[in-house]
Design an enzyme around this catalytic site. Structure first.
Site, short mmCIF file in Angstrom:
data_model
loop_
_atom_site.label_atom_id
_atom_site.label_comp_id
_atom_site.label_asym_id
_atom_site.label_seq_id
_atom_site.Cartn_x
_atom_site.Cartn_y
_atom_site.Cartn_z
N THR A 87 -1.91 -8.67 1.61
CA THR A 87 -1.35 -9.73 2.46
C THR A 87 -1.50 -9.31 3.93
O THR A 87 -1.81 -8.14 4.22
CB THR A 87 0.16 -9.96 2.18
N TYR A 120 12.35 1.06 6.57
CA TYR A 120 11.89 0.03 5.62
C TYR A 120 12.33 0.40 4.20
O TYR A 120 12.88 -0.43 3.47
CB TYR A 120 10.37 -0.08 5.70
N1 LIG Z 1 2.26 -6.62 0.96
C1 LIG Z 1 2.81 -5.54 0.43
O1 LIG Z 1 2.11 -4.53 0.18
C2 LIG Z 1 4.27 -5.51 0.09
C3 LIG Z 1 4.73 -4.49 -0.77
C4 LIG Z 1 6.09 -4.46 -1.11
C5 LIG Z 1 6.96 -5.41 -0.59
N2 LIG Z 1 6.48 -6.38 0.26
C6 LIG Z 1 7.45 -7.34 0.77
O2 LIG Z 1 7.02 -8.65 0.43
C7 LIG Z 1 7.60 -9.58 1.36
C8 LIG Z 1 6.53 -10.53 1.82
O3 LIG Z 1 5.58 -9.80 2.58
P1 LIG Z 1 4.02 -10.11 2.59
O4 LIG Z 1 3.34 -8.90 2.08
O5 LIG Z 1 3.75 -11.43 1.98
O6 LIG Z 1 3.78 -10.10 4.17
P2 LIG Z 1 3.42 -11.26 5.21
O7 LIG Z 1 3.48 -10.60 6.54
O8 LIG Z 1 2.19 -11.94 4.78
O9 LIG Z 1 4.62 -12.30 5.01
C9 LIG Z 1 5.92 -12.09 5.53
C10 LIG Z 1 6.36 -13.39 6.17
O10 LIG Z 1 7.71 -13.20 6.65
C11 LIG Z 1 7.79 -13.92 7.86
N3 LIG Z 1 8.90 -13.47 8.69
C12 LIG Z 1 8.95 -12.31 9.40
N4 LIG Z 1 10.07 -12.27 10.12
C13 LIG Z 1 10.76 -13.41 9.84
C14 LIG Z 1 12.01 -13.93 10.29
N5 LIG Z 1 12.77 -13.26 11.19
N6 LIG Z 1 12.42 -15.12 9.81
C15 LIG Z 1 11.64 -15.81 8.94
N7 LIG Z 1 10.44 -15.37 8.50
C16 LIG Z 1 10.01 -14.18 8.95
C17 LIG Z 1 6.44 -13.71 8.54
O11 LIG Z 1 6.19 -14.66 9.56
C18 LIG Z 1 5.49 -13.80 7.36
O12 LIG Z 1 4.99 -15.11 7.17
C19 LIG Z 1 8.23 -8.74 2.47
O13 LIG Z 1 9.63 -8.66 2.24
C20 LIG Z 1 7.60 -7.37 2.27
O14 LIG Z 1 8.40 -6.34 2.75
C21 LIG Z 1 5.16 -6.46 0.58
#
Ligand SMILES: NC(=O)c1ccc[n+]([C@@H]2O[C@H](COP(=O)([O-])OP(=O)(O)OC[C@H]3O[C@@H](n4cnc5c(N)ncnc54)[C@H](O)[C@@H]3O)[C@@H](O)[C@H]2O)c1
Length: 248
Positions: A191, A156
């Site tokens: 989230t 990741y």
């Molecule tokens: N929440 C955190 O702490 C955090 C921290 C740093 C970065 N991020 C990044 O933020 C972004 C959003 O994550 P989030 O925290 O909102 O999580 P989340 O799981 O709520 O949202 C991610 C979304 O991506 C969708 N997804 C997954 N695989 C997919 C695919 N193959 N095609 C289309 N959609 C797909 C999921 O269905 C989900 O709705 C991600 O890239 C994550 O890595 C999150």
């Protein structure tokens, strides 16, 4: 870029940061938001929220790792009136068991969603924005996990570092084509992804960290994305949304 009246495409829009950003952009006056995810019920809920905030939400169930479907999505969205803003945000964690015991199939999936799909989607957006000749803004979701070594989920961390460098490398497109590509690096954010760190619960390695930091809300990340959209000077840059320590 003034967001009012703009058209937007957001991946990972069914939950978390993508949903919060869609709603925030609708409140800022965006006209039309193409909502992309694999989770149809989640997308439909986001579309209802976006509609309530004054924008038209268009549900597109697309797996971003499906190359031909991704191309059709972008070409269709640009054909229907163009896209001004693209937020490539879909992403997953490796989940349990922690690295290096992660199954290879899962590592391939993490790379395909978090990295390859972002490279491809940005490429489609640049190509289509160039053809339309009106410039545009692209934001890619990296992570604070892409800034520092992170053994528990090394794949990741590597994908997020890759997204960061790809976005930074696209910086000169502002001068040549009026297209600004930037990245956002969220810290730990409240989230549904957090519950997936340990399968269906928060991972053991994350529990102590959550005791020490103030968790961010998805709206905090949405505000940072809006800042990147509205600031016409930033290109090839990234904004870090950092957790505060509870004892600070
Ligand atoms: N929440 C955190 O702490 C955090 C921290 C740093 C970065 N991020 C990044 O933020 C972004 C959003 O994550 P989030 O925290 O909102 O999580 P989340 O799981 O709520 O949202 C991610 C979304 O991506 C969708 N997804 C997954 N695989 C997919 C695919 N193959 N095609 C289309 N959609 C797909 C999921 O269905 C989900 O709705 C991600 O890239 C994550 O890595 C999150």
């Amino acid at each position: 870029m003034n967001i009012s009246g703009r058209t937007v495409l957001i991946s990972g829009a069914a939950a978390g940061i993508g949903r919060a950003t869609a709603v925030a952009l609708a409140r800022k006056g965006a006209a039309r938001i193409v909502l992309v995810d694999i989770d149809r019920p989640g997308l439909e809920q986001t579309a209802r929220l976006v509609g309530g905030a004054g924008a038209k939400g268009v549900v597109q169930v697309v797996d971003v790792t499906d190359g031909p479907a991704l191309q059709t999505l972008f070409e269709g969205a640009f054909a229907e009136g163009g896209i001004d803003i693209v937020f490539n945000n879909a992403g997953i964690l490796s989940g349990p068991p922690a690295f290096p015991d992660t199954p290879l199939a899962r590592i391939r999936q993490v790379v395909a969603i978090n990295f390859t799909a972002v490279i491809e989607a940005t490429w489609h957006a640049i190509r289509l924005m160039k053809a339309a000749g009106k410039g545009g803004v692209i934001i890619n979701t990296s992570s604070t996990g892409g800034l520092n070594p992170y053994l528990s989920d090394a794949p990741y961390a590597a994908t997020k570092a890759g997204v960061l460098m790809y976005s930074r490398s696209c910086g000169p497109l502002k001068e040549s084509d009026g297209i600004r590509v930037n990245a956002v690096c969220p810290g730990v954010t409240n989230t549904p992804i957090l519950a997936k760190t340990g399968g269906d619960r928060v991972a053991e390695w994350l529990e102590p960290l959550l005791q020490q930091i103030e968790i961010l809300q998805p709206e905090d990340i949405a505000a940072a994305v809006i800042g990147l959209i509205e600031d016409d000077d930033v290109s090839g840059e990234y904004v870090v949304v950092q957790n505060q320590r509870k004892d600070a």
